[in-house]
Design an enzyme around this catalytic site. Sequence first.
Site, PDB file in Angstrom:
ATOM      1  N   ARG A 124       5.049 -13.237   6.338  1.00 27.74           N
ATOM      2  CA  ARG A 124       5.738 -13.496   5.078  1.00 27.74           C
ATOM      3  C   ARG A 124       7.228 -13.768   5.300  1.00 27.74           C
ATOM      4  O   ARG A 124       7.842 -14.547   4.618  1.00 27.74           O
ATOM      5  CB  ARG A 124       5.559 -12.258   4.186  1.00 27.74           C
ATOM      6  CG  ARG A 124       6.204 -12.358   2.847  1.00 27.74           C
ATOM      7  CD  ARG A 124       6.162 -11.022   2.122  1.00 27.74           C
ATOM      8  NE  ARG A 124       4.824 -10.540   1.890  1.00 27.74           N
ATOM      9  CZ  ARG A 124       4.484  -9.255   1.773  1.00 27.74           C
ATOM     10  NH1 ARG A 124       5.396  -8.324   1.895  1.00 27.74           N
ATOM     11  NH2 ARG A 124       3.252  -8.893   1.538  1.00 27.74           N
ATOM     12  N   TYR A 125       7.805 -13.093   6.262  1.00 23.90           N
ATOM     13  CA  TYR A 125       9.228 -13.277   6.575  1.00 23.90           C
ATOM     14  C   TYR A 125       9.337 -14.196   7.785  1.00 23.90           C
ATOM     15  O   TYR A 125       8.409 -14.271   8.597  1.00 23.90           O
ATOM     16  CB  TYR A 125       9.878 -11.926   6.887  1.00 23.90           C
ATOM     17  CG  TYR A 125       9.834 -10.945   5.745  1.00 23.90           C
ATOM     18  CD1 TYR A 125      10.746 -11.018   4.693  1.00 23.90           C
ATOM     19  CD2 TYR A 125       8.877  -9.927   5.709  1.00 23.90           C
ATOM     20  CE1 TYR A 125      10.708 -10.114   3.647  1.00 23.90           C
ATOM     21  CE2 TYR A 125       8.841  -9.020   4.661  1.00 23.90           C
ATOM     22  CZ  TYR A 125       9.749  -9.113   3.634  1.00 23.90           C
ATOM     23  OH  TYR A 125       9.704  -8.225   2.608  1.00 23.90           O
ATOM     24  N   ARG A 128       9.259 -12.127  11.524  1.00 21.58           N
ATOM     25  CA  ARG A 128       8.463 -10.934  11.816  1.00 21.58           C
ATOM     26  C   ARG A 128       7.108 -11.005  11.117  1.00 21.58           C
ATOM     27  O   ARG A 128       6.982 -11.648  10.083  1.00 21.58           O
ATOM     28  CB  ARG A 128       9.201  -9.654  11.422  1.00 21.58           C
ATOM     29  CG  ARG A 128       9.706  -9.624  10.005  1.00 21.58           C
ATOM     30  CD  ARG A 128      10.947  -8.723   9.936  1.00 21.58           C
ATOM     31  NE  ARG A 128      11.438  -8.587   8.585  1.00 21.58           N
ATOM     32  CZ  ARG A 128      12.286  -9.456   8.020  1.00 21.58           C
ATOM     33  NH1 ARG A 128      12.694 -10.530   8.693  1.00 21.58           N
ATOM     34  NH2 ARG A 128      12.707  -9.258   6.795  1.00 21.58           N
ATOM     35  N   CYS A 137      -7.472   5.922   8.607  1.00 26.36           N
ATOM     36  CA  CYS A 137      -6.287   6.777   8.586  1.00 26.36           C
ATOM     37  C   CYS A 137      -6.732   8.224   8.695  1.00 26.36           C
ATOM     38  O   CYS A 137      -7.896   8.544   8.433  1.00 26.36           O
ATOM     39  CB  CYS A 137      -5.536   6.606   7.269  1.00 26.36           C
ATOM     40  SG  CYS A 137      -4.920   4.943   7.022  1.00 26.36           S
ATOM     41  N   CYS A 141      -4.371   8.009   1.239  1.00 25.77           N
ATOM     42  CA  CYS A 141      -3.433   8.251   0.141  1.00 25.77           C
ATOM     43  C   CYS A 141      -3.950   7.486  -1.078  1.00 25.77           C
ATOM     44  O   CYS A 141      -4.271   6.288  -0.966  1.00 25.77           O
ATOM     45  CB  CYS A 141      -2.049   7.757   0.535  1.00 25.77           C
ATOM     46  SG  CYS A 141      -1.577   8.350   2.177  1.00 25.77           S
ATOM     47  N   CYS A 144      -2.542   4.019  -1.898  1.00 26.50           N
ATOM     48  CA  CYS A 144      -2.341   3.099  -0.773  1.00 26.50           C
ATOM     49  C   CYS A 144      -2.451   1.632  -1.202  1.00 26.50           C
ATOM     50  O   CYS A 144      -3.389   1.239  -1.890  1.00 26.50           O
ATOM     51  CB  CYS A 144      -3.369   3.380   0.314  1.00 26.50           C
ATOM     52  SG  CYS A 144      -3.191   2.259   1.708  1.00 26.50           S
ATOM     53  N   ARG A 146      -3.132  -0.760   0.722  1.00 29.38           N
ATOM     54  CA  ARG A 146      -4.213  -1.449   1.453  1.00 29.38           C
ATOM     55  C   ARG A 146      -5.553  -0.772   1.291  1.00 29.38           C
ATOM     56  O   ARG A 146      -6.391  -0.786   2.201  1.00 29.38           O
ATOM     57  CB  ARG A 146      -3.839  -1.545   2.934  1.00 29.38           C
ATOM     58  CG  ARG A 146      -2.994  -2.742   3.165  1.00 29.38           C
ATOM     59  CD  ARG A 146      -2.636  -3.028   4.590  1.00 29.38           C
ATOM     60  NE  ARG A 146      -1.257  -3.466   4.540  1.00 29.38           N
ATOM     61  CZ  ARG A 146      -0.287  -2.926   5.222  1.00 29.38           C
ATOM     62  NH1 ARG A 146      -0.524  -1.957   6.075  1.00 29.38           N
ATOM     63  NH2 ARG A 146       0.943  -3.374   5.063  1.00 29.38           N
ATOM     64  N   ASP A 303       3.474   0.275  -5.681  1.00 28.86           N
ATOM     65  CA  ASP A 303       2.917  -1.056  -5.963  1.00 28.86           C
ATOM     66  C   ASP A 303       1.888  -0.994  -7.089  1.00 28.86           C
ATOM     67  O   ASP A 303       1.326   0.064  -7.377  1.00 28.86           O
ATOM     68  CB  ASP A 303       2.233  -1.606  -4.698  1.00 28.86           C
ATOM     69  CG  ASP A 303       3.243  -1.904  -3.606  1.00 28.86           C
ATOM     70  OD1 ASP A 303       4.376  -2.285  -3.931  1.00 28.86           O
ATOM     71  OD2 ASP A 303       2.886  -1.727  -2.426  1.00 28.86           O
ATOM     72  N   ASP A 340       8.572  -4.034  -3.806  1.00 29.56           N
ATOM     73  CA  ASP A 340       7.901  -5.112  -3.073  1.00 29.56           C
ATOM     74  C   ASP A 340       7.428  -6.108  -4.132  1.00 29.56           C
ATOM     75  O   ASP A 340       6.566  -5.772  -4.952  1.00 29.56           O
ATOM     76  CB  ASP A 340       6.726  -4.545  -2.265  1.00 29.56           C
ATOM     77  CG  ASP A 340       6.794  -4.956  -0.813  1.00 29.56           C
ATOM     78  OD1 ASP A 340       7.234  -6.099  -0.553  1.00 29.56           O
ATOM     79  OD2 ASP A 340       6.415  -4.148   0.054  1.00 29.56           O
ATOM     80  N   LYS A 347      10.457  -7.512  -0.056  1.00 33.84           N
ATOM     81  CA  LYS A 347      11.148  -6.341  -0.609  1.00 33.84           C
ATOM     82  C   LYS A 347      12.445  -6.738  -1.289  1.00 33.84           C
ATOM     83  O   LYS A 347      13.266  -7.443  -0.706  1.00 33.84           O
ATOM     84  CB  LYS A 347      11.452  -5.344   0.510  1.00 33.84           C
ATOM     85  CG  LYS A 347      10.220  -4.764   1.142  1.00 33.84           C
ATOM     86  CD  LYS A 347      10.584  -3.876   2.309  1.00 33.84           C
ATOM     87  CE  LYS A 347       9.374  -3.634   3.184  1.00 33.84           C
ATOM     88  NZ  LYS A 347       8.959  -4.842   3.948  1.00 33.84           N
TER      89      LYS A 347
HETATM   90  S1  SF4 Z   1      -0.558   4.876   2.802  1.00 32.91           S
HETATM   91 FE1  SF4 Z   1      -2.518   3.846   3.244  1.00 32.91          FE
HETATM   92  S2  SF4 Z   1      -2.268   3.122   5.352  1.00 32.91           S
HETATM   93 FE2  SF4 Z   1      -0.719   4.699   5.005  1.00 32.91          FE
HETATM   94  S3  SF4 Z   1      -1.667   6.621   5.687  1.00 32.91           S
HETATM   95 FE3  SF4 Z   1      -1.987   6.455   3.497  1.00 32.91          FE
HETATM   96  S4  SF4 Z   1      -4.012   5.499   3.315  1.00 32.91           S
HETATM   97 FE4  SF4 Z   1      -3.309   5.134   5.386  1.00 32.91          FE
END
Ligand code: SF4
Length: 486
Positions: A124-125, A128, A137, A141, A144, A146, A303, A340, A347
């Site tokens: 995207r940038y 990088r 993971c 979370c 998250c 993703r 997000d 974001d 960002k």
């Molecule tokens: S934010 Fe998403 S990628 Fe990061 S540790 Fe938590 S679940 Fe995993």
Amino acid sequence: MERTLVPPVVATRRSGRAHYYPDVTDAQWADWKWQFRHRLTKLEELEKFLPIPAAERALRADVLRDFRMGITPYYLSLVDADDPADPILRQVAPIAEEYLFRDVGEEDPLGEERYSPVPGITHRYPDRVLMVISNSCAIYCRYCTRKRIMYEDAVPDVEIDRMVEYIAKTPRVRDVIVSGGDPLTYGTKKLESILSKLRAIPHLEIIRIGSRVPVSLPQRIDDELCEMLAKYHPLWINVHFNHPRELTPDAAAACDKLSRAGIPLNNQSVLLKGVNDDVPTMRALCTGLMKMRVRPYYLYQCDQIRGAEHFRTPVSKGIEVIEGLRGHISGLAVPTFVIDAPGGGGKVPVMPQYLLQHDTKNQRVVLRNFQDRLFVYHEPSGRARPIGERSGELEVPAVASPIVESAAPAANAPAPTAVERANGAAPAKASSGTSNGKTNGNGKSNGRSRAADQRVGADGKPVVGKSRWVHRGHSREERVRKANET
Ligand code: SF4
């Protein structure tokens, strides 16, 4: 006295390893693979430790069909079993709101797929790329970004090789963020095989790893891993602490090991309702991170991810938090608050407004400091500046300001806003004879007499030296004379 790296952890009545896992041995607890294998992934496993209201059980089970759960024994040990709204638990356990908001938000709010030249790479940038090498993971979370990729099948090696190939044939890429999922959930050998391929690319200068493992599974940061990582410098790690109760002795030891391996650590927090959306919590987090030699780097606005609406705060909350940090704690400890931009805009930093006026004609700016005091700063003009045009603090009740020229306000007039004051509104009359009526960063009166505080020193003599005198466009002789008149 020896300084401790470790911030104090507030012990709760029912938390900690002794409460949740009294029979687990030290060796098991310290073994990251044991921790990983014993993650709580099913509702009934979580229920053994923390009761779930019967009315919510079905909803929560439904949520887990959409997005999996994972809680390491270590992370569970941080949870206060007596607090159903515990900020640690809230980050990882499905709750009814997640069900209610399951259709609100986006699958891919940052448009990562749109900017993906090969699977796993987001470019995207200009210089990088993001490289997603893992789909798993230590903890999942609930907010998250993703969520969409989180299933446990490992990313095939052939896909990882294609990502490396893309970077190798794209010379403008000088920085890669190796992320996931969490790359540090891989074994050391597998991770090294990827890092060594990346390091062999001549134009790739920087490798960064994004990981929440120091927070959720600090046992993973062992000597073998650190020795391996140290071979691939310049290598940086972005960690993800959200709450001061995550700053445990184990987490501090993990960060210390990484730092000793020469790896700079930066923290990326997400602003989450009910977790860290207040100034005292963020102050404790940021100052605690500094003690662990972790630099608070970004504070993200949450997000617009599907099922996380209950975590989102108004943008003004983030601004308020930064306002409560800037000037009140070291600048090094103040993260940049960013949003974001949806769809892949990148960002965007969002700041409280400290530059109140930019007067290009008169080549001056009006600035607000963390105490809500206003200052005029002149830009370079290459000419001598008349006395009345000098830089300094604006709006001083006891001394006529050369810049503010307006009639005295009525006694009951509301205090002008900072912007009004920057534009020349006179200050409201202070309610007490000693207060200057100004406010501190929290909107409360600072209760000090400016005349006494800034123009006369503790010894009662006028202060004409460097730091305690706020220059407001008068000659030194004039300032001394006016101080003597006060
Ligand atoms: S934010 Fe998403 S990628 Fe990061 S540790 Fe938590 S679940 Fe995993």
